[in-house]
Design an enzyme around this catalytic site. Structure first.
Site, PDB file in Angstrom:
ATOM      1  N   ASP A  30       0.878  -1.004   0.041  1.00  0.00           N
ATOM      2  CA  ASP A  30      -0.012   0.199  -0.019  1.00  0.00           C
ATOM      3  C   ASP A  30       0.822   1.005   0.064  1.00  0.00           C
ATOM      4  OD1 ASP A  30      -2.169   1.571   0.205  1.00  0.00           O
ATOM      5  OD2 ASP A  30      -2.108   1.451   2.477  1.00  0.00           O
ATOM      6  N   GLU A  32      -0.366   5.008   1.242  1.00  0.00           N
ATOM      7  CA  GLU A  32      -0.608   6.147   2.026  1.00  0.00           C
ATOM      8  C   GLU A  32      -0.698   5.301   3.250  1.00  0.00           C
ATOM      9  OE1 GLU A  32      -3.614   9.194   1.174  1.00  0.00           O
ATOM     10  OE2 GLU A  32      -3.784   7.725  -0.804  1.00  0.00           O
TER      11      GLU A  32
END
Length: 225
Positions: A30, A32
């Protein structure tokens, strides 16, 4: 001569089996909350609109979350330009680039994010241009954000399953509800800098807070061929 040929063929078969047995990994991360701060939280603070602090850590339904955000932007007359001005000031988390550089030295890496290419580009530059699969915004001529286009349904889960279908094993890590699909579908998966609630709800998923810990866990997973 026939004996020598047989020996050659035997050696070739062994080599072929070795290649077939070798596991090829891709690590899916991922963006953020894992490599860079949450963009919407940074923009909420910059704009003085606390309602925009809600993220996928709080709302698992991404379509519902994005419509909520777009409604707030429209209400306040804000558009892509204002968000990009905030993004320009965001730096990767301390140690993120070094972690990513080290990981990429021994494993292929793809960043799987529900962010948008209009947001991600300056951040990818600061991270050394890793590969990212993300989505795109629909922007009007006046700069207002009118909608968004998702790359595919359940994009992170769908992507790891696609990678597996072409011969790769995946290792995945993220911090939010929308990362759980790819984490649980991968050969190894880890939470990273996640919330206490998500860690409590999914105690079976190893959770880490430091890049060194995550790097070690990825190395260990790759060693278990």
């Amino acid at each position: 001569m026939s004996i020598e040929r047989g020996m050659d063929e035997s050696d070739g078969s062994k080599e072929k089996r070795k290649l077939e047995d070798k596991v090829m990994y891709i690590t899916c991360l991922d963006m953020e909350g894992v490599l860079v701060p949450e963009i919407w939280i940074a923009f909420a603070e910059a704009s003085g609109i606390p309602e925009l602090k809600k993220t996928t850590r709080d709302e698992p339904d991404y379509d519902k979350l994005m419509q909520y955000r777009l409604d707030i932007l429209k209400e306040h007359g804000l558009g892509l330009k204002e968000i990009q001005e905030t993004i320009a000031k965001i730096d990767p988390m301390p140690g993120a680039k070094e972690f990513l550089d080290e990981l990429r030295s021994f494993c292929q890496v793809i960043i799987l994010s529900d962010t948008f290419e209009q947001f991600a580009t300056p951040l990818m530059k600061k991270l050394g241009w890793p590969t990212i699969f993300c989505n795109t915004l629909e922007v009007a001529e006046d700069g207002s954000i009118t909608g968004y286009k998702m790359r595919c349904e359940k994009s992170k889960y769908t992507t790891v399953k696609a990678l597996q279908s072409i011969g790769y094993e995946t290792i995945a890590s993220g911090d939010s509800f929308n990362d759980l699909g790819m984490i649980q579908a991968s050969r190894a998966g880890f939470l990273f800098k996640s919330t206490e609630q998500i860690k409590k709800d999914y105690p079976q998923i190893p959770a880490y807070e430091e890049y060194d810990e995550l790097l070690a866990a990825i190395r260990a997973a790759m060693a278990q061929e």
